[in-house]
Scaffold this motif. Structure first.
Motif, PDB file in Angstrom:
ATOM      1  N   GLY A 498       0.821  -1.200   0.000  1.00  0.00           N
ATOM      2  CA  GLY A 498       0.000   0.000   0.000  1.00  0.00           C
ATOM      3  C   GLY A 498       0.854   1.249   0.000  1.00  0.00           C
ATOM      4  O   GLY A 498       2.080   1.206  -0.113  1.00  0.00           O
ATOM      5  N   LYS A 499       0.196   2.389   0.135  1.00  0.00           N
ATOM      6  CA  LYS A 499       0.881   3.681   0.128  1.00  0.00           C
ATOM      7  C   LYS A 499       1.537   3.944   1.476  1.00  0.00           C
ATOM      8  O   LYS A 499       0.970   3.638   2.529  1.00  0.00           O
ATOM      9  N   VAL A 500       2.730   4.526   1.436  1.00  0.00           N
ATOM     10  CA  VAL A 500       3.449   4.895   2.652  1.00  0.00           C
ATOM     11  C   VAL A 500       4.141   6.248   2.437  1.00  0.00           C
ATOM     12  O   VAL A 500       4.325   6.697   1.313  1.00  0.00           O
ATOM     13  N   LEU A 501       4.508   6.865   3.543  1.00  0.00           N
ATOM     14  CA  LEU A 501       5.391   8.030   3.504  1.00  0.00           C
ATOM     15  C   LEU A 501       6.814   7.505   3.619  1.00  0.00           C
ATOM     16  O   LEU A 501       7.163   6.869   4.616  1.00  0.00           O
ATOM     17  N   CYS A 502       7.628   7.794   2.610  1.00  0.00           N
ATOM     18  CA  CYS A 502       8.976   7.215   2.540  1.00  0.00           C
ATOM     19  C   CYS A 502      10.014   8.322   2.524  1.00  0.00           C
ATOM     20  O   CYS A 502       9.870   9.327   1.827  1.00  0.00           O
ATOM     21  N   GLY A 503      11.076   8.166   3.304  1.00  0.00           N
ATOM     22  CA  GLY A 503      12.148   9.152   3.302  1.00  0.00           C
ATOM     23  C   GLY A 503      13.066   8.973   4.488  1.00  0.00           C
ATOM     24  O   GLY A 503      12.936   8.000   5.261  1.00  0.00           O
ATOM     25  N   PHE A 504      13.972   9.933   4.671  1.00  0.00           N
ATOM     26  CA  PHE A 504      14.905   9.889   5.786  1.00  0.00           C
ATOM     27  C   PHE A 504      14.256  10.522   7.012  1.00  0.00           C
ATOM     28  O   PHE A 504      13.764  11.655   6.953  1.00  0.00           O
ATOM     29  N   ILE A 505      14.293   9.796   8.083  1.00  0.00           N
ATOM     30  CA  ILE A 505      13.733  10.260   9.343  1.00  0.00           C
ATOM     31  C   ILE A 505      14.848  10.239  10.391  1.00  0.00           C
ATOM     32  O   ILE A 505      15.596   9.263  10.493  1.00  0.00           O
ATOM     33  N   GLY A 506      14.970  11.325  11.150  1.00  0.00           N
ATOM     34  CA  GLY A 506      15.971  11.338  12.210  1.00  0.00           C
ATOM     35  C   GLY A 506      16.653  12.687  12.308  1.00  0.00           C
ATOM     36  O   GLY A 506      16.121  13.717  11.887  1.00  0.00           O
ATOM     37  N   THR A 507      17.848  12.685  12.858  1.00  0.00           N
ATOM     38  CA  THR A 507      18.626  13.907  13.057  1.00  0.00           C
ATOM     39  C   THR A 507      19.950  13.787  12.302  1.00  0.00           C
ATOM     40  O   THR A 507      20.236  12.759  11.687  1.00  0.00           O
ATOM     41  N   GLU A 508      20.774  14.839  12.377  1.00  0.00           N
ATOM     42  CA  GLU A 508      22.076  14.790  11.718  1.00  0.00           C
ATOM     43  C   GLU A 508      22.954  13.683  12.291  1.00  0.00           C
ATOM     44  O   GLU A 508      23.787  13.110  11.594  1.00  0.00           O
ATOM     45  N   GLN A 509      22.763  13.396  13.588  1.00  0.00           N
ATOM     46  CA  GLN A 509      23.569  12.349  14.220  1.00  0.00           C
ATOM     47  C   GLN A 509      23.118  10.953  13.807  1.00  0.00           C
ATOM     48  O   GLN A 509      23.918  10.029  13.739  1.00  0.00           O
ATOM     49  N   ARG A 510      21.812  10.800  13.521  1.00  0.00           N
ATOM     50  CA  ARG A 510      21.297   9.471  13.167  1.00  0.00           C
ATOM     51  C   ARG A 510      20.131   9.619  12.196  1.00  0.00           C
ATOM     52  O   ARG A 510      19.087  10.156  12.545  1.00  0.00           O
ATOM     53  N   LEU A 511      20.327   9.148  10.989  1.00  0.00           N
ATOM     54  CA  LEU A 511      19.286   9.184   9.975  1.00  0.00           C
ATOM     55  C   LEU A 511      18.925   7.757   9.587  1.00  0.00           C
ATOM     56  O   LEU A 511      19.805   6.911   9.422  1.00  0.00           O
ATOM     57  N   ASP A 512      17.639   7.503   9.422  1.00  0.00           N
ATOM     58  CA  ASP A 512      17.172   6.202   8.949  1.00  0.00           C
ATOM     59  C   ASP A 512      16.286   6.409   7.740  1.00  0.00           C
ATOM     60  O   ASP A 512      15.442   7.317   7.719  1.00  0.00           O
ATOM     61  N   TYR A 513      16.500   5.570   6.741  1.00  0.00           N
ATOM     62  CA  TYR A 513      15.613   5.588   5.578  1.00  0.00           C
ATOM     63  C   TYR A 513      14.490   4.603   5.877  1.00  0.00           C
ATOM     64  O   TYR A 513      14.715   3.386   5.956  1.00  0.00           O
ATOM     65  N   THR A 514      13.283   5.108   6.049  1.00  0.00           N
ATOM     66  CA  THR A 514      12.212   4.264   6.547  1.00  0.00           C
ATOM     67  C   THR A 514      10.894   4.625   5.881  1.00  0.00           C
ATOM     68  O   THR A 514      10.811   5.589   5.100  1.00  0.00           O
ATOM     69  N   VAL A 515       9.861   3.823   6.214  1.00  0.00           N
ATOM     70  CA  VAL A 515       8.509   4.070   5.712  1.00  0.00           C
ATOM     71  C   VAL A 515       7.562   4.183   6.890  1.00  0.00           C
ATOM     72  O   VAL A 515       7.733   3.518   7.924  1.00  0.00           O
ATOM     73  N   LEU A 516       6.552   5.029   6.734  1.00  0.00           N
ATOM     74  CA  LEU A 516       5.569   5.267   7.785  1.00  0.00           C
ATOM     75  C   LEU A 516       4.167   5.210   7.197  1.00  0.00           C
ATOM     76  O   LEU A 516       3.968   5.526   6.023  1.00  0.00           O
ATOM     77  N   GLY A 517       3.209   4.808   8.041  1.00  0.00           N
ATOM     78  CA  GLY A 517       1.833   4.832   7.576  1.00  0.00           C
ATOM     79  C   GLY A 517       1.046   3.598   7.989  1.00  0.00           C
ATOM     80  O   GLY A 517       1.570   2.661   8.624  1.00  0.00           O
ATOM     81  N   ASP A 518      -0.218   3.594   7.597  1.00  0.00           N
ATOM     82  CA  ASP A 518      -1.119   2.503   7.965  1.00  0.00           C
ATOM     83  C   ASP A 518      -0.675   1.185   7.342  1.00  0.00           C
ATOM     84  O   ASP A 518      -0.874   0.117   7.940  1.00  0.00           O
TER      85      ASP A 518
END
Length: 572
Positions: A498-518
């Motif tokens: 299904g549809k998700v919000l995809c991108g880098f989440i986090g701070t300059e010290q720690r970034l994760d490429y992840t997906v969010l959503g239902d």
């Protein structure tokens, strides 16, 4: 802008001058046969023939000056416009003073005779007084208007391409001999750039032939000198001053003066294009080549297109260069071409560095989530700038969890369990990467992965299911290698699309490429249902996006959903 500044430095310090000179010489050689010297200009050569023939009554060179006096008197009978000697009469003849007096009287009585003077000790501190010392004609009473400079202007490569119209000696301005014979007066001291004539194109006579015609009063022969401008100079071997020009490596100096006179008379000497026009043209060339790198294509394509544009630009500039020749305009083609070459090389280097830094950054980020081959493909074909922002994409999310891992770790040695877990996870991550999946994170003993980002594919659902089937086989083979106490090791895999919000989440010290959503939440809940239903559970939304066969398992109402979720399992 950096490219333009570097080019300006090269331009003002003449770093492309040697290439401009080479192209100028090439053009002169290609244009030389198209040019015709003025018919009023005649060159009289003191050649080997003259030296041999004159020995019987004039002796060896230098001849008595009475010889030149007789020649002048004979020619002036037919009213030539000018007679100029490219011969230095700077010392009196102590053995034949009467001959000097005769020569002096003839020169004084005529106003169309011009003698050579040569400036010495060249200095370049100022425009004036280039030559504090000079070799003047020995005639002290000679009018300065009857003297012309024979100094040549050699460039750094010792080739004469320009010509002094005027020189300053002891604060007095003297026109060049070429300007004198042409009755040409320059308003300033700027040297002219010559259009060169083929030596054989000039009307040339041997000195001895004219002298014999004067001696025999051959009116028919001498009539051809009426209203002419006569330049006399040495061409005999070992006698003339050897000058390198664009068309010859060893031209007699008299032909440099002849070329200058031809330019003055025809009005064909080159006019330099203004610096502002050159700078503006260079700026346009730089912008034209540099603009190729503004497009978001691969560096190889950018460089290839830039090379094509560069070649076309150079051909166009050279074509314009040839077109300008008949109009006596001089364009520094090599200097202009240097702007395009600099733009190509520096932009390529800068873009290479930028892309290298981007790839290093992207590799550092994605190297933790993706298979190295996928990362390479991503870096080669994707626009890395797009990963700086989040986007809504369709993906397939997979959750995998080891069942009862907590109780398993409590019953056995911790270090042994950790080693077992690391081996298991390494094996499963390799499978995820094999099927082009993105590893999102480890949640304790659970694995979260997704397909469809950052590399977007149409078969992300099928890739995820095939990966789940292989993960199941991995478990069976892995468990077969374990002691009996670990034979209860099992997993559950839940998959949803299904549809998700995809991108880098986090701070300059720690970034994760992840997906969010239902979609993520539902995939996690489906994985939780594997404990009571089946080892692999796939939602209807995932199954309908694949070409695989499935068996219906159940319809379950999960938390957060009003409608029941249809669960299936892929056929083995």
């Amino acid at each position: 802008m950096l490219v333009f500044i570097i080019w300006l430095f090269c331009f003002f310090f003449h770093l492309g001058q040697s290439f401009d000179n080479a192209l100028f010489d090439l053009r002169e050689k290609s244009e030389i046969d198209k040019r015709i010297p003025p018919t009023e200009l005649i060159v009289v050569t003191i050649d080997d023939k003259s030296l041999d023939a004159m020995k019987r009554f004039a002796g060896r060179w230098p001849w008595p000056r009475s010889v030149h006096a007789e020649l002048i008197e004979g020619l002036n009978t037919y009213s030539p416009q000018a007679i100029a000697f490219d011969v230095l009469f700077n010392e009196p003849d102590v053995y034949r003073p009467d001959d000097d007096l005769y020569f002096a009287q003839v020169v004084e009585d005529a106003d169309n005779i011009y003698l050579a003077l040569l400036g010495l000790e060249y200095h370049n501190q100022s425009v004036k007084n280039h030559y504090p010392l000079a070799l003047f004609p020995f005639l002290k009473q000679l009018n300065s208007q009857q003297m012309g400079s024979v100094n040549v202007l050699r460039q750094d490569d010792a080739v004469v391409r320009q010509y002094y119209s005027k020189v300053w000696i002891n604060d007095q301005a003297f026109l060049s001999l070429g300007a004198k014979i042409s009755d040409f007066a320059m308003s300033d001291d700027t040297p002219i750039k010559l259009q060169w004539q083929n030596t054989s194109a000039f009307e040339i006579y041997s000195y001895v032939d004219i002298f014999n015609a004067v001696a025999t009063e051959d009116a028919q022969f001498l009539t051809r000198f009426r209203d002419k401008r006569i330049l006399i100079g040495a061409t005999a071997a070992g006698l003339f001053d050897e000058v390198s020009t664009p068309i010859s490596n060893s031209a007699p100096g008299v032909f440099v003066i002849a070329n200058a006179a031809a330019n003055y008379l025809n009005g064909t000497f080159y006019i330099s294009v203004s610096d502002w026009l050159i700078i503006s043209t260079a700026f346009l060339l730089i912008m034209c080549v540099s603009s190729i790198y503004f497009y978001n294509t691969s560096l190889v394509i950018q460089f290839s297109v830039s090379c094509v544009v560069l070649v076309l630009a150079l051909v166009l500039v050279w074509y314009i260069y040839l077109l300008l020749a008949p109009y006596s305009l001089d364009l520094p083609v090599a200097t202009l071409s240097l702007s395009a070459v600099l733009a190509l090389l520096l932009q390529f280097l800068m873009q290479s560095y930028v892309q290298y830094r981007e790839k290093q950054f992207a590799n550092k980020l994605f190297g933790r989530f993706l298979d190295p081959n996928v990362v390479k493909n991503l870096l080669d074909h994707q626009n890395l700038a797009q990963f700086g922002s989040s986007e809504i994409v369709e993906v397939t999310v997979l959750f995998s969890d080891i069942r009862n891992f907590t109780s398993l770790s409590e019953k056995h040695d911790v270090s042994e369990v950790v080693a077992l877990l690391n081996d298991y996870l390494s094996m499963q991550v390799a499978t995820i990467f094999k099927h082009n999946g993105t590893l999102d994170k480890f949640i304790g003993d659970a694995v979260m992965a997704f397909w469809g980002a950052p590399l977007q594919t149409n078969n992300h659902a099928e890739q995820a299911v095939l990966a789940a089937l292989e993960m199941e086989q991995n478990l069976i083979h892995f468990r077969a290698t374990l002691p009996n106490k670990y034979q209860s090791l099992d997993i559950g895999i839940g998959i949803h699309s299904g549809k998700v919000l995809c991108g880098f989440i986090g701070t300059e010290q720690r970034l994760d490429y992840t997906v969010l959503g239902d979609t993520v939440n539902l995939a996690s809940r489906v994985e939780g249902l594997t404990k009571t239903h089946n080892r692999i559970l796939v939602t209807q939304q995932t199954a309908q996006r694949t070409k695989l066969n499935y068996q219906f398992v159940d319809k379950v109402l999960v938390k957060g959903r009003e409608q029941p979720v249809e669960l299936l399992t892929p056929e083995r």
